[in-house]
Scaffold this motif. Structure first.
Motif, mmCIF file in Angstrom:
data_model
loop_
_atom_site.group_PDB
_atom_site.id
_atom_site.type_symbol
_atom_site.label_atom_id
_atom_site.label_comp_id
_atom_site.label_asym_id
_atom_site.label_seq_id
_atom_site.Cartn_x
_atom_site.Cartn_y
_atom_site.Cartn_z
ATOM 1 N N GLU A 48 5.126 -41.794 15.805
ATOM 2 C CA GLU A 48 5.169 -40.446 16.360
ATOM 3 C C GLU A 48 4.519 -39.442 15.413
ATOM 4 O O GLU A 48 4.413 -39.669 14.200
ATOM 5 N N PHE A 49 4.098 -38.327 15.994
ATOM 6 C CA PHE A 49 3.487 -37.236 15.218
ATOM 7 C C PHE A 49 4.429 -36.768 14.112
ATOM 8 O O PHE A 49 4.006 -36.530 12.979
ATOM 9 N N ARG A 50 5.708 -36.646 14.439
ATOM 10 C CA ARG A 50 6.702 -36.174 13.472
ATOM 11 C C ARG A 50 6.769 -37.105 12.264
ATOM 12 O O ARG A 50 6.884 -36.652 11.115
ATOM 13 N N ILE A 51 6.688 -38.400 12.504
ATOM 14 C CA ILE A 51 6.742 -39.384 11.420
ATOM 15 C C ILE A 51 5.536 -39.232 10.493
ATOM 16 O O ILE A 51 5.652 -39.337 9.266
ATOM 17 N N ILE A 52 4.367 -38.965 11.093
ATOM 18 C CA ILE A 52 3.154 -38.774 10.300
ATOM 19 C C ILE A 52 3.327 -37.602 9.332
ATOM 20 O O ILE A 52 3.044 -37.702 8.136
#
Length: 293
Positions: A48-52
């Motif tokens: 996910e974008f948040r993880i990146i």
């Protein structure tokens, strides 16, 4: 000029002063599109974008811009060492399969060139807008100078650019928001929307002046604003609904771009009525006083 126009005109000047102050105090937090840095492109389907973003921060990369691509992410960040590069990839791989597509450096020379061309593009747009207004509204030169019309439009444009600049100066200082190439595109789009709103009002003023050259100028301006008000509001709201939808549903990569458009488009509708038009009244009043003197 009526009391309402005086009050709103004063509010506009205060807003411009505040936003200019924010810019002079904090400046703009330029992203690596302008300062140079590192470009990392990844192919992944299950991160996910948040993880990146969290993984980048955990690896010590605080100034970064992440964009989603069709099959992964494009990450722009400041210059990093090979050790940090491998640490970032290791963090990503804790959450799923990651394939590195590209790892390049963006030179500061390229960033400086982009900054220079962005400024040139905005200046050229302002000059062409002034010439356009001077030519199109030359027929009303006996009542109000076309160059005064151009000045009113330019001041409104500066107002509409200063507001998002002030907001993003504050966001850059306290939220770490960086200025990147899409925000320059947003600035040019704001110029277009702003001049469109102003020209609609100016064109109606021109028509009413040609119909009644001897009429009271302030009344002509006020009448023209009332005649175009519904159209301006409807056009602005229709555009804002679409841009707000992009801001809410378009994902993190489009938030800053759409936020700049929201501020600029809303400001454009306001400035054409309460800034560009009162400037015409002020100059016409000064011209009349000089003749009386």
């Amino acid at each position: 000029m009526s009391k309402l126009y005086k009050v709103m005109f004063s509010i506009s000047l205060v807003l411009m002063a505040v936003c200019l102050g924010l810019f002079l105090i904090y400046g703009l937090n330029l992203g690596i599109d302008f300062t140079g840095g590192t470009l990392l492109e990844l192919r992944t389907q299950n991160i996910e974008f948040r993880i990146i973003k969290e993984s980048l921060e955990k690896s010590g990369v605080s100034n970064s811009t992440v964009s989603q691509t069709e099959d992964g992410f494009l990450i722009k960040m400041s210059e990093i060492s090979e050790e940090t590069h491998q640490q970032i990839l290791s963090e990503f791989r804790n959450f799923g399969e990651v394939e590195e597509i590209r790892f390049d450096s963006i030179g500061s020379v390229l960033g400086s060139e982009l900054k220079r061309k962005s400024i040139i593009a905005i200046v050229i747009a302002l000059i062409l807008i002034s010439l356009y207004l001077a030519v199109v509204f030359s027929k009303v030169g006996g009542i109000i100078s076309p160059w005064v019309l151009a000045l009113g439009a330019i001041v409104a444009l500066i107002h509409d650019l200063l507001l998002p600049i002030g907001v993003f100066s504050w966001l850059g200082q306290f939220k770490g928001v960086a200025i990147d190439a899409p925000l320059i595109a947003a600035a040019l789009a704001i110029l277009g929307y702003s001049i469109n709103d102003t020209v609609v009002v100016y064109d109606r003023i021109r028509e009413n002046i040609l119909k009644n050259p001897s009429g009271n100028f302030n009344e002509v301006v006020h009448k023209s604003i009332k005649q175009t008000l519904v159209r301006s509001i409807n056009t602005t709201l229709t555009t804002l609904f679409a841009v707000i939808a992009i801001y809410i549903f378009g994902g993190p990569t489009l938030k800053n771009f759409s936020l700049a458009l929201i501020i600029g488009i809303a400001s454009g509708a306001y400035s054409s009525i309460f800034l560009a038009s009162p400037i015409l009244m002020l100059f016409h009043h000064a011209k009349r006083d000089n003749r009386g003197a």
